[in-house]
Design a protein around this motif. Sequence first.
Motif, PDB file in Angstrom:
ATOM      1  N   GLY A  83       0.721  -1.080   0.189  1.00  0.00           N
ATOM      2  CA  GLY A  83       0.358   0.106   0.344  1.00  0.00           C
ATOM      3  C   GLY A  83       1.439   1.280   0.171  1.00  0.00           C
ATOM      4  N   GLY A  84       2.513   1.578  -0.588  1.00  0.00           N
ATOM      5  CA  GLY A  84       2.995   2.589  -0.156  1.00  0.00           C
ATOM      6  C   GLY A  84       3.092   3.061  -2.048  1.00  0.00           C
ATOM      7  N   SER A  85       2.372   2.344  -2.582  1.00  0.00           N
ATOM      8  CA  SER A  85       3.635   2.986  -4.480  1.00  0.00           C
ATOM      9  C   SER A  85       1.755   3.142  -5.082  1.00  0.00           C
ATOM     10  CB  SER A  85       3.017   1.514  -5.180  1.00  0.00           C
ATOM     11  OG  SER A  85       3.071   1.795  -6.883  1.00  0.00           O
ATOM     12  N   ASN A  86       2.502   4.047  -6.377  1.00  0.00           N
ATOM     13  CA  ASN A  86       1.866   5.591  -6.418  1.00  0.00           C
ATOM     14  C   ASN A  86       0.756   4.422  -8.208  1.00  0.00           C
ATOM     15  OD1 ASN A  86       0.404   8.301  -6.661  1.00  0.00           O
ATOM     16  ND2 ASN A  86       1.545   8.071  -8.552  1.00  0.00           N
ATOM     17  N   ALA A  87       1.692   3.781  -8.235  1.00  0.00           N
ATOM     18  CA  ALA A  87       1.911   2.545  -9.547  1.00  0.00           C
ATOM     19  C   ALA A  87       0.490   2.024  -9.769  1.00  0.00           C
ATOM     20  CB  ALA A  87       2.993   1.382  -9.230  1.00  0.00           C
ATOM     21  N   THR A  88      -0.270   1.933  -7.717  1.00  0.00           N
ATOM     22  CA  THR A  88      -1.509   1.010  -8.018  1.00  0.00           C
ATOM     23  C   THR A  88      -2.529   1.765  -8.207  1.00  0.00           C
ATOM     24  OG1 THR A  88      -1.105   0.490  -6.280  1.00  0.00           O
ATOM     25  CG2 THR A  88      -0.726  -1.115  -7.419  1.00  0.00           C
ATOM     26  N   VAL A  89      -2.593   3.680  -8.011  1.00  0.00           N
ATOM     27  CA  VAL A  89      -3.804   4.460  -7.428  1.00  0.00           C
ATOM     28  C   VAL A  89      -4.493   4.643  -8.579  1.00  0.00           C
ATOM     29  CG1 VAL A  89      -4.024   6.945  -7.009  1.00  0.00           C
ATOM     30  CG2 VAL A  89      -2.417   5.121  -5.262  1.00  0.00           C
ATOM     31  N   ALA A  90      -4.136   4.128  -9.875  1.00  0.00           N
ATOM     32  CA  ALA A  90      -4.738   4.770 -10.847  1.00  0.00           C
ATOM     33  C   ALA A  90      -6.119   3.472 -10.990  1.00  0.00           C
ATOM     34  CB  ALA A  90      -4.587   4.620 -12.172  1.00  0.00           C
ATOM     35  N   ASP A  91      -6.097   2.609 -11.321  1.00  0.00           N
ATOM     36  CA  ASP A  91      -6.661   1.636 -11.077  1.00  0.00           C
ATOM     37  C   ASP A  91      -7.704   1.754  -9.719  1.00  0.00           C
ATOM     38  OD1 ASP A  91      -5.357  -1.108 -12.902  1.00  0.00           O
ATOM     39  OD2 ASP A  91      -4.120   0.259 -12.065  1.00  0.00           O
TER      40      ASP A  91
ATOM     41  N   HIS B  18      -5.976  -0.844  -3.077  1.00  0.00           N
ATOM     42  CA  HIS B  18      -7.318  -0.957  -2.991  1.00  0.00           C
ATOM     43  C   HIS B  18      -7.232  -1.407  -5.189  1.00  0.00           C
ATOM     44  CE1 HIS B  18     -11.739  -1.780  -3.330  1.00  0.00           C
ATOM     45  NE2 HIS B  18     -11.265  -1.097  -4.748  1.00  0.00           N
ATOM     46  N   GLY B  19      -5.749  -0.415  -5.299  1.00  0.00           N
ATOM     47  CA  GLY B  19      -5.428  -0.595  -6.895  1.00  0.00           C
ATOM     48  C   GLY B  19      -4.780  -1.878  -6.532  1.00  0.00           C
ATOM     49  N   PHE B  20      -4.006  -2.981  -5.488  1.00  0.00           N
ATOM     50  CA  PHE B  20      -3.428  -3.623  -5.810  1.00  0.00           C
ATOM     51  C   PHE B  20      -3.936  -5.313  -5.912  1.00  0.00           C
ATOM     52  CE2 PHE B  20       0.725  -1.624  -3.989  1.00  0.00           C
ATOM     53  CZ  PHE B  20       1.437  -2.148  -4.622  1.00  0.00           C
ATOM     54  N   LYS B  21      -5.422  -4.813  -4.937  1.00  0.00           N
ATOM     55  CA  LYS B  21      -6.132  -6.096  -5.710  1.00  0.00           C
ATOM     56  C   LYS B  21      -6.582  -6.305  -6.769  1.00  0.00           C
ATOM     57  CE  LYS B  21      -9.036  -9.281  -4.127  1.00  0.00           C
ATOM     58  NZ  LYS B  21      -8.015 -10.457  -3.973  1.00  0.00           N
ATOM     59  N   LEU B  22      -6.896  -5.039  -7.060  1.00  0.00           N
ATOM     60  CA  LEU B  22      -7.457  -4.865  -8.096  1.00  0.00           C
ATOM     61  C   LEU B  22      -6.859  -5.588  -9.046  1.00  0.00           C
ATOM     62  CD1 LEU B  22      -9.709  -1.846  -8.430  1.00  0.00           C
ATOM     63  CD2 LEU B  22     -10.668  -3.549  -8.000  1.00  0.00           C
TER      64      LEU B  22
ATOM     65  N   TYR C  59       1.944   9.808  -2.756  1.00  0.00           N
ATOM     66  CA  TYR C  59       3.220   8.672  -3.577  1.00  0.00           C
ATOM     67  C   TYR C  59       4.290   8.596  -4.903  1.00  0.00           C
ATOM     68  CZ  TYR C  59       0.858   5.933   0.855  1.00  0.00           C
ATOM     69  OH  TYR C  59       1.394   4.849   1.656  1.00  0.00           O
ATOM     70  N   SER C  60       3.563   9.737  -5.326  1.00  0.00           N
ATOM     71  CA  SER C  60       3.808  10.030  -6.584  1.00  0.00           C
ATOM     72  C   SER C  60       5.503  10.608  -6.235  1.00  0.00           C
ATOM     73  CB  SER C  60       2.986  11.511  -7.172  1.00  0.00           C
ATOM     74  OG  SER C  60       4.058  11.730  -7.465  1.00  0.00           O
ATOM     75  N   PRO C  61       6.126  10.360  -6.986  1.00  0.00           N
ATOM     76  CA  PRO C  61       7.997  11.092  -7.340  1.00  0.00           C
ATOM     77  C   PRO C  61       7.884  11.867  -7.174  1.00  0.00           C
ATOM     78  CG  PRO C  61       7.677  10.028  -9.132  1.00  0.00           C
ATOM     79  CD  PRO C  61       6.091   9.080  -8.318  1.00  0.00           C
ATOM     80  N   GLU C  62       6.842  13.159  -7.765  1.00  0.00           N
ATOM     81  CA  GLU C  62       6.850  14.645  -8.620  1.00  0.00           C
ATOM     82  C   GLU C  62       7.564  15.239  -7.271  1.00  0.00           C
ATOM     83  OE1 GLU C  62       3.179  15.081 -10.590  1.00  0.00           O
ATOM     84  OE2 GLU C  62       4.091  13.240 -12.167  1.00  0.00           O
ATOM     85  N   ASP C  63       7.065  14.816  -6.102  1.00  0.00           N
ATOM     86  CA  ASP C  63       7.404  15.832  -5.221  1.00  0.00           C
ATOM     87  C   ASP C  63       8.688  15.943  -4.417  1.00  0.00           C
ATOM     88  OD1 ASP C  63       6.042  14.053  -3.919  1.00  0.00           O
ATOM     89  OD2 ASP C  63       4.883  15.290  -2.419  1.00  0.00           O
TER      90      ASP C  63
END
Length: 439
Positions: A98-106, A123-127, A408-412
């Motif tokens: 639950g610490g990654s931005n890679a699943t947020v869009a899902d 939630h995105g990791f589960k989807l 969790y985005s690397p942008e900031d």
Amino acid sequence: MGVELHKDLLGSIGVDVERHAKMMGAGLEAYKAQFLGQPDRPKGMAYFDWFMSEIQGQRIAEINALRAEKKPAVGTFCIFVPEEIVVGAGGACYGLCGGSNATVADAETELPRNICPLIKSAHGFKLQRTCAYTQSSDFIYGETTCEAKKKAWEILAKHHPVHVMNIPHMKREKDLKMWQEEIKEFKEHIEVVTEKKLSLDAMKEGVRKVNAKRSALQRLDRLRGMNPDVMPISGKDALFITQVGFMDDIERYTEKVNELCDELEERVKNKQSVFPKDTPRLMVLGTPFAPPNWKLHTAVETTGGCVINEESCIGHRYFKDNVDIEGAQSDDELYARLMTRYSKIDCACFTPNTGRIDKIVQMYKERQADGVIYYTLSFCHTYNVESHLVLEAMQKEGIPCLVIESDYSPEDAGQIKTRVEAFLESINFKKKAQAFASK
């Protein structure tokens, strides 16, 4: 990497193997880049480096071997889970991805955009079916610590079994009585999973094992933060060790943390520090750090500071108290002891929550820290709102404080590093001014 050796197992529990392998590969590369290049790391970190390589490989195989023996596997996002009961039943209680931005869009296909990134990431990791811990869980433990989580469990339950424990938001006698009943119901739910009764002796043994784990982390906390002239381990490494504690086999983990602490004691004795003597020592307050969320610690420790303590759920709040089972003669008495220990957690979900502020000030003084960073995840309203009272107390005590809100985005990451660097400069200026005035 361990996941390559366990493709068949991962596929059998419903993991999207190809997508999962890419994500784990990226995570391992990020770990190597941020951790392995640190100078003078303790030799005991070799075990935790190994665990990172097997975090969703060998460890997942171990968890599923327990499940094959009808021992419970419980995934959680919160430290209110009475893990002693799971461990007493011979099972595994662990944190979920639950610490990654890679699943947020899902996740945003089912959840609102303007809620906590931890909830969306998990939630995105589960989807995506890219978290082998989630896929290995007999059920996911949910709790009612915030409004977003409370409703998100209803949606998550469409995809995976969920057991929700009602955590009261006040600590009155009637609230604590209800909480004790919730612990009893949790134990009964574990018995449904295992299809056997859980004895008082087994639960006590679970308490002993979890107490030993927390005691090891208390020891690590003292060694990293209570010696003002010696920082025997980086804050980033100490953070990762704590994160691993939410996933690893409890007895092996306790042994390895104590082995590392033996080494750190020698380092303190020999004044072997991974940072120069006058490095500003910072405490981090606020919301938890789920891996791979390491950007704040990286920013601090690559700009001239060091992190000596996390006040968060992945930190001091988790391990500061053990369960007293001395003289407990019945299940109900043990439930009461568990409730007493868990009610000492000073989560921002409680009102009032003055104990948290008192603890922060006490830890700051004990550790002779130089400043604090109040870190919150975006849309984490409980900690964002409570920051007003905490910052008031910091100002009253004359404690330098920096507030950072992020996701969790690397942008900031660059912006955070710039703000941390300016904060450290102000601390160094203050220290020089005080030294000059004292001459």
